[in-house]
Write a protein that holds these residues in place. Structure first.
Motif, PDB file in Angstrom:
ATOM      1  N   VAL A  48      -1.711  -8.999  -5.661  1.00 14.91           N
ATOM      2  CA  VAL A  48      -1.118  -8.066  -6.631  1.00 14.91           C
ATOM      3  C   VAL A  48      -1.062  -8.705  -8.015  1.00 14.91           C
ATOM      4  O   VAL A  48      -1.406  -8.074  -9.027  1.00 14.91           O
ATOM      5  CB  VAL A  48       0.295  -7.633  -6.182  1.00 14.91           C
ATOM      6  N   LEU A  49      -0.617  -9.955  -8.068  1.00 22.83           N
ATOM      7  CA  LEU A  49      -0.553 -10.666  -9.353  1.00 22.83           C
ATOM      8  C   LEU A  49      -1.939 -10.809  -9.964  1.00 22.83           C
ATOM      9  O   LEU A  49      -2.111 -10.646 -11.182  1.00 22.83           O
ATOM     10  CB  LEU A  49       0.081 -12.046  -9.152  1.00 22.83           C
ATOM     11  N   GLN A  50      -2.921 -11.119  -9.132  1.00 26.70           N
ATOM     12  CA  GLN A  50      -4.284 -11.284  -9.630  1.00 26.70           C
ATOM     13  C   GLN A  50      -4.829  -9.979 -10.199  1.00 26.70           C
ATOM     14  O   GLN A  50      -5.437  -9.965 -11.273  1.00 26.70           O
ATOM     15  CB  GLN A  50      -5.193 -11.788  -8.502  1.00 26.70           C
ATOM     16  N   LEU A  51      -4.591  -8.883  -9.479  1.00 25.87           N
ATOM     17  CA  LEU A  51      -5.074  -7.590  -9.965  1.00 25.87           C
ATOM     18  C   LEU A  51      -4.340  -7.155 -11.228  1.00 25.87           C
ATOM     19  O   LEU A  51      -4.943  -6.583 -12.144  1.00 25.87           O
ATOM     20  CB  LEU A  51      -4.918  -6.526  -8.884  1.00 25.87           C
ATOM     21  N   VAL A  97      -9.063   2.582 -12.966  1.00 26.68           N
ATOM     22  CA  VAL A  97      -8.884   3.502 -11.840  1.00 26.68           C
ATOM     23  C   VAL A  97      -9.080   2.750 -10.524  1.00 26.68           C
ATOM     24  O   VAL A  97      -8.309   2.907  -9.569  1.00 26.68           O
ATOM     25  CB  VAL A  97      -9.865   4.690 -11.940  1.00 26.68           C
ATOM     26  N   ASP A  98     -10.129   1.920 -10.480  1.00 30.09           N
ATOM     27  CA  ASP A  98     -10.395   1.155  -9.260  1.00 30.09           C
ATOM     28  C   ASP A  98      -9.285   0.135  -9.000  1.00 30.09           C
ATOM     29  O   ASP A  98      -8.831  -0.032  -7.863  1.00 30.09           O
ATOM     30  CB  ASP A  98     -11.743   0.445  -9.368  1.00 30.09           C
ATOM     31  N   LEU A 120      -4.381  -1.669  -6.178  1.00 32.58           N
ATOM     32  CA  LEU A 120      -2.956  -2.006  -6.242  1.00 32.58           C
ATOM     33  C   LEU A 120      -2.128  -1.087  -5.352  1.00 32.58           C
ATOM     34  O   LEU A 120      -1.165  -1.526  -4.713  1.00 32.58           O
ATOM     35  CB  LEU A 120      -2.465  -1.920  -7.695  1.00 32.58           C
ATOM     36  N   GLY A 121      -2.512   0.181  -5.305  1.00 36.63           N
ATOM     37  CA  GLY A 121      -1.809   1.116  -4.444  1.00 36.63           C
ATOM     38  C   GLY A 121      -1.936   0.742  -2.973  1.00 36.63           C
ATOM     39  O   GLY A 121      -0.961   0.790  -2.210  1.00 36.63           O
ATOM     40  N   ARG A 135       1.109  -0.558  -0.427  1.00 36.81           N
ATOM     41  CA  ARG A 135       1.396   0.027   0.889  1.00 36.81           C
ATOM     42  C   ARG A 135       1.350  -1.042   1.983  1.00 36.81           C
ATOM     43  O   ARG A 135       2.215  -1.063   2.876  1.00 36.81           O
ATOM     44  CB  ARG A 135       0.403   1.150   1.197  1.00 36.81           C
ATOM     45  N   ASP A 136       0.348  -1.917   1.919  1.00 37.91           N
ATOM     46  CA  ASP A 136       0.239  -2.994   2.906  1.00 37.91           C
ATOM     47  C   ASP A 136       1.452  -3.919   2.831  1.00 37.91           C
ATOM     48  O   ASP A 136       1.979  -4.357   3.866  1.00 37.91           O
ATOM     49  CB  ASP A 136      -1.040  -3.804   2.672  1.00 37.91           C
ATOM     50  N   ARG A 137       1.886  -4.204   1.612  1.00 36.58           N
ATOM     51  CA  ARG A 137       3.036  -5.099   1.442  1.00 36.58           C
ATOM     52  C   ARG A 137       4.292  -4.482   2.046  1.00 36.58           C
ATOM     53  O   ARG A 137       5.090  -5.174   2.692  1.00 36.58           O
ATOM     54  CB  ARG A 137       3.262  -5.381  -0.047  1.00 36.58           C
ATOM     55  N   ALA A 138       4.481  -3.191   1.815  1.00 39.58           N
ATOM     56  CA  ALA A 138       5.657  -2.527   2.367  1.00 39.58           C
ATOM     57  C   ALA A 138       5.645  -2.589   3.889  1.00 39.58           C
ATOM     58  O   ALA A 138       6.697  -2.764   4.524  1.00 39.58           O
ATOM     59  CB  ALA A 138       5.703  -1.079   1.886  1.00 39.58           C
ATOM     60  N   THR A 139       4.459  -2.449   4.482  1.00 36.69           N
ATOM     61  CA  THR A 139       4.334  -2.509   5.940  1.00 36.69           C
ATOM     62  C   THR A 139       4.715  -3.886   6.462  1.00 36.69           C
ATOM     63  O   THR A 139       5.456  -4.020   7.442  1.00 36.69           O
ATOM     64  CB  THR A 139       2.891  -2.171   6.362  1.00 36.69           C
TER      65      THR A 139
END
Length: 245
Positions: A21-24, A156-157, A162-163, A167-171
């Motif tokens: 996430v930080l990298q993106l 956009v990509d 990031l989206g 979601r993966d992080r929340a899981t």
């Protein structure tokens, strides 16, 4: 704090996702298009100022031409008036005076027309100069549009990625006990994003410090469900078969 080896390993998954996430996020802020657009904006501003200057010069020439055309109109009307008076007088004195004035007016008209031609030429030169700058501005605007389009496509990509990561992080976060998750978040803030690290071959994968002496002894003696920390960066050290202790 106690946490099972599996729960501690989940911190590594969480840390990996946070790093991505930080990298993106960094990537989205440091796109080459951002730099290009900043340079194009400077070019556009310089071109705008140049256009203002050249347009001002053109306006001055047009104002000058307007005055000359007005003077020409006045002289032509006076010539027409005197010519008409000349046609309707029989006075020798008046005829001589009118002939002299008409001759003087025609000389004035000739001079004004010469000046008018010169000013018209200058006007054409200034119009051409303005057209050149306007063409430059149009080209810059096209480059800005193309660069913004390219930037937006990349963003956009990145936003999509990031989206997915969010979601993966929340899981993953949902599988971690609240107290361990709170510890991780606190360490992530105070440790500049480095909150959990794998201990591999007695080395912290977060800061690359190798455990020795009492630090190594403490890591060896700590129960497998005891949460331990890197003595250098403060991250949670997750022990596995690769830890070498």
């Amino acid at each position: 704090m106690k946490a099972s080896p599996l729960e501690q390993k989940e911190l590594l998954r969480l840390q990996a996702l946070d790093i991505k996430v930080l990298q993106l996020s960094h990537q989205s802020k440091s796109l080459v298009q951002h730099t290009e657009l900043a340079a194009l904006n400077r070019e556009a501003e310089a071109s705008r100022m140049k256009l203002l200057g050249r347009s001002g010069e053109l306006d001055d020439v047009r104002t000058e031409l307007g005055r000359i055309e007005s003077d020409v109109e006045v002289v032509e009307k006076r010539i027409a008036r005197d010519s008409d008076r000349l046609q309707h007088t029989s006075s020798i004195k008046d005829i001589q005076a009118l002939d002299s004035e008409i001759a003087s007016l025609k000389k004035r008209l000739f001079d004004l027309e010469e000046i008018e031609i010169a000013v018209l030429e200058r006007q054409e030169e200034h119009e051409a100069a303005v057209a050149v700058v306007q063409k430059e501005r149009d080209a810059i605007a096209e480059r800005v549009t193309a660069t913004e389009t390219a930037r937006d496509e990349v963003l956009v990509d990145l936003t999509r990625q990031l989206g997915e990561l969010t979601r993966d992080r929340a899981t993953v976060a949902a599988t971690i006990p609240d107290d361990l998750a709170a510890l991780y978040e606190r360490l992530r803030i105070t440790g500049h994003g480095n909150a959990a690290a794998l201990l591999r071959a007695r080395t912290c994968s977060g800061c690359t410090m190798t455990l020795t002496g009492s630090d190594l002894a403490d890591a060896r003696q700590a129960p497998i469900d005891e949460v331990i920390f890197c003595p250098d960066c403060g991250a949670v050290l997750v022990r596995t078969d690769e830890s070498g202790i």
